[in-house]
Design a protein around this motif. Structure first.
Motif, PDB file in Angstrom:
ATOM      1  N   GLY A  14     -86.236 -71.390  60.269  1.00  0.00           N
ATOM      2  CA  GLY A  14     -85.750 -72.336  61.191  1.00  0.00           C
ATOM      3  C   GLY A  14     -84.460 -73.124  60.954  1.00  0.00           C
ATOM      4  O   GLY A  14     -84.051 -73.987  61.724  1.00  0.00           O
ATOM      5  N   GLY A  15     -84.022 -73.046  59.744  1.00  0.00           N
ATOM      6  CA  GLY A  15     -82.960 -73.705  59.402  1.00  0.00           C
ATOM      7  C   GLY A  15     -81.503 -73.135  59.759  1.00  0.00           C
ATOM      8  O   GLY A  15     -81.677 -72.325  60.408  1.00  0.00           O
ATOM      9  N   SER A  16     -80.517 -73.779  59.112  1.00  0.00           N
ATOM     10  CA  SER A  16     -79.216 -73.188  59.493  1.00  0.00           C
ATOM     11  C   SER A  16     -78.259 -73.146  58.415  1.00  0.00           C
ATOM     12  O   SER A  16     -78.517 -73.764  57.439  1.00  0.00           O
ATOM     13  CB  SER A  16     -78.544 -74.432  60.681  1.00  0.00           C
ATOM     14  N   LEU A  17     -77.395 -72.346  58.279  1.00  0.00           N
ATOM     15  CA  LEU A  17     -76.445 -72.235  57.548  1.00  0.00           C
ATOM     16  C   LEU A  17     -75.047 -71.898  58.147  1.00  0.00           C
ATOM     17  O   LEU A  17     -74.947 -71.164  59.078  1.00  0.00           O
ATOM     18  CB  LEU A  17     -76.809 -71.090  56.457  1.00  0.00           C
ATOM     19  N   ARG A  18     -74.081 -72.036  57.623  1.00  0.00           N
ATOM     20  CA  ARG A  18     -72.655 -71.678  58.178  1.00  0.00           C
ATOM     21  C   ARG A  18     -71.786 -70.987  56.804  1.00  0.00           C
ATOM     22  O   ARG A  18     -71.567 -71.468  56.012  1.00  0.00           O
ATOM     23  CB  ARG A  18     -71.622 -72.805  58.733  1.00  0.00           C
ATOM     24  N   LEU A  19     -71.619 -69.766  57.302  1.00  0.00           N
ATOM     25  CA  LEU A  19     -70.610 -69.126  56.481  1.00  0.00           C
ATOM     26  C   LEU A  19     -69.402 -69.219  56.833  1.00  0.00           C
ATOM     27  O   LEU A  19     -68.729 -69.237  57.913  1.00  0.00           O
ATOM     28  CB  LEU A  19     -71.136 -67.583  56.609  1.00  0.00           C
ATOM     29  N   SER A  20     -68.512 -69.011  55.881  1.00  0.00           N
ATOM     30  CA  SER A  20     -66.902 -69.065  55.825  1.00  0.00           C
ATOM     31  C   SER A  20     -66.297 -67.869  55.517  1.00  0.00           C
ATOM     32  O   SER A  20     -66.695 -67.478  54.387  1.00  0.00           O
ATOM     33  CB  SER A  20     -66.377 -70.438  55.172  1.00  0.00           C
ATOM     34  N   CYS A  21     -65.281 -67.420  56.004  1.00  0.00           N
ATOM     35  CA  CYS A  21     -64.551 -66.182  55.463  1.00  0.00           C
ATOM     36  C   CYS A  21     -63.105 -66.823  55.545  1.00  0.00           C
ATOM     37  O   CYS A  21     -62.518 -66.908  56.548  1.00  0.00           O
ATOM     38  CB  CYS A  21     -64.766 -65.009  56.404  1.00  0.00           C
ATOM     39  N   ALA A  22     -62.538 -67.181  54.390  1.00  0.00           N
ATOM     40  CA  ALA A  22     -61.252 -67.407  54.173  1.00  0.00           C
ATOM     41  C   ALA A  22     -60.290 -66.270  54.121  1.00  0.00           C
ATOM     42  O   ALA A  22     -60.552 -65.367  53.143  1.00  0.00           O
ATOM     43  CB  ALA A  22     -61.283 -68.650  52.900  1.00  0.00           C
ATOM     44  N   ALA A  23     -59.219 -66.208  54.732  1.00  0.00           N
ATOM     45  CA  ALA A  23     -58.463 -65.038  54.842  1.00  0.00           C
ATOM     46  C   ALA A  23     -56.919 -65.523  54.304  1.00  0.00           C
ATOM     47  O   ALA A  23     -56.567 -66.431  54.439  1.00  0.00           O
ATOM     48  CB  ALA A  23     -58.321 -64.523  56.267  1.00  0.00           C
ATOM     49  N   SER A  24     -56.412 -64.656  53.273  1.00  0.00           N
ATOM     50  CA  SER A  24     -55.318 -64.820  52.979  1.00  0.00           C
ATOM     51  C   SER A  24     -54.433 -63.487  52.953  1.00  0.00           C
ATOM     52  O   SER A  24     -54.947 -62.399  52.828  1.00  0.00           O
ATOM     53  CB  SER A  24     -55.138 -65.488  51.482  1.00  0.00           C
ATOM     54  N   GLY A  25     -53.157 -63.527  53.363  1.00  0.00           N
ATOM     55  CA  GLY A  25     -52.341 -62.283  53.524  1.00  0.00           C
ATOM     56  C   GLY A  25     -52.696 -61.578  54.789  1.00  0.00           C
ATOM     57  O   GLY A  25     -52.009 -60.413  54.761  1.00  0.00           O
ATOM     58  N   LEU A  26     -53.112 -62.289  55.886  1.00  0.00           N
ATOM     59  CA  LEU A  26     -53.253 -61.448  57.019  1.00  0.00           C
ATOM     60  C   LEU A  26     -53.312 -62.471  58.117  1.00  0.00           C
ATOM     61  O   LEU A  26     -53.674 -63.597  57.912  1.00  0.00           O
ATOM     62  CB  LEU A  26     -54.579 -60.416  57.067  1.00  0.00           C
ATOM     63  N   SER A  27     -52.921 -62.180  59.288  1.00  0.00           N
ATOM     64  CA  SER A  27     -52.927 -63.033  60.273  1.00  0.00           C
ATOM     65  C   SER A  27     -54.021 -62.841  61.379  1.00  0.00           C
ATOM     66  O   SER A  27     -54.030 -61.521  61.763  1.00  0.00           O
ATOM     67  CB  SER A  27     -51.536 -62.874  60.935  1.00  0.00           C
ATOM     68  N   PHE A  28     -54.564 -63.769  61.901  1.00  0.00           N
ATOM     69  CA  PHE A  28     -55.625 -63.496  62.793  1.00  0.00           C
ATOM     70  C   PHE A  28     -54.999 -63.041  64.396  1.00  0.00           C
ATOM     71  O   PHE A  28     -55.558 -62.574  65.340  1.00  0.00           O
ATOM     72  CB  PHE A  28     -56.230 -64.718  63.180  1.00  0.00           C
ATOM     73  N   ASP A  29     -53.469 -63.222  64.359  1.00  0.00           N
ATOM     74  CA  ASP A  29     -52.733 -62.578  65.401  1.00  0.00           C
ATOM     75  C   ASP A  29     -52.778 -61.039  65.393  1.00  0.00           C
ATOM     76  O   ASP A  29     -52.578 -60.526  66.463  1.00  0.00           O
ATOM     77  CB  ASP A  29     -51.540 -63.068  65.214  1.00  0.00           C
ATOM     78  N   ASP A  30     -52.945 -60.456  64.295  1.00  0.00           N
ATOM     79  CA  ASP A  30     -53.264 -59.242  64.007  1.00  0.00           C
ATOM     80  C   ASP A  30     -54.557 -58.444  63.896  1.00  0.00           C
ATOM     81  O   ASP A  30     -54.678 -57.162  64.009  1.00  0.00           O
ATOM     82  CB  ASP A  30     -52.162 -58.746  63.063  1.00  0.00           C
ATOM     83  N   TYR A  31     -55.266 -59.244  63.314  1.00  0.00           N
ATOM     84  CA  TYR A  31     -56.649 -58.770  62.643  1.00  0.00           C
ATOM     85  C   TYR A  31     -57.828 -59.295  63.644  1.00  0.00           C
ATOM     86  O   TYR A  31     -57.982 -60.508  63.872  1.00  0.00           O
ATOM     87  CB  TYR A  31     -56.805 -59.051  61.298  1.00  0.00           C
ATOM     88  N   ALA A  32     -58.798 -58.506  63.621  1.00  0.00           N
ATOM     89  CA  ALA A  32     -59.936 -58.704  63.916  1.00  0.00           C
ATOM     90  C   ALA A  32     -61.186 -58.844  62.926  1.00  0.00           C
ATOM     91  O   ALA A  32     -60.684 -58.103  61.697  1.00  0.00           O
ATOM     92  CB  ALA A  32     -60.746 -57.548  65.014  1.00  0.00           C
ATOM     93  N   ILE A  33     -62.007 -59.888  62.904  1.00  0.00           N
ATOM     94  CA  ILE A  33     -62.778 -60.242  61.722  1.00  0.00           C
ATOM     95  C   ILE A  33     -64.173 -59.805  62.269  1.00  0.00           C
ATOM     96  O   ILE A  33     -64.594 -60.164  63.191  1.00  0.00           O
ATOM     97  CB  ILE A  33     -62.629 -61.672  61.318  1.00  0.00           C
TER      98      ILE A  33
END
Length: 122
Positions: A14-33
């Motif tokens: 019933g609880g919540s969590l937030r996962l983070s994915c920190a990206a380096s060396g790639l651009s979200f303009d080019d990559y899907a995650i």
């Protein structure tokens, strides 16, 4: 290129969590995650994906409970997980790929981060 997943932990059902994915060396303009998860003895499955335009995909099992989003200023993708159940217990991975075809196909993802463990207790 590096993807760093974090935010896993132990939470009650019933609880919540937030996962983070920190990206380096790639651009979200080019990559899907994509966020994938794996339970020992089972195949890895796609949980949620977001392409470079911001279109999203969710596995049926998490629709309405999980939300994927990205912050371009921080070059980070988030997975907000609400109403967690013990069935969500798994190692969660984030991965990156170019293109948007078949977002759930893990073989198309070329960049993988280390996993973060999510444990949901009943």
């Amino acid at each position: 290129v590096q993807l760093q997943a974090s935010g896993g932990g132990l939470v009650q059902a019933g609880g919540s969590l937030r996962l983070s994915c920190a990206a380096s060396g790639l651009s979200f303009d080019d990559y899907a995650i994509g966020w994938f998860r794996q339970v020992p003895g089972k195949a890895r499955e796609a949980v949620a994906c977001i392409d470079k335009e911001g279109s999203t995909y969710y596995a049926d099992s998490v629709k309405g409970r999980f939300t994927i989003s990205k912050d371009r200023t921080k070059n980070t993708v988030y997975l907000q997980m609400n109403s967690l159940t013990p069935e969500d217990t798994a190692v969660y991975y984030c991965a990156g790929r170019t293109g948007s075809h078949r977002l759930t196909n893990e073989r198309d993802y070329t960049k993988w981060g280390h996993g973060t463990l999510v444990t949901v207790s009943s």
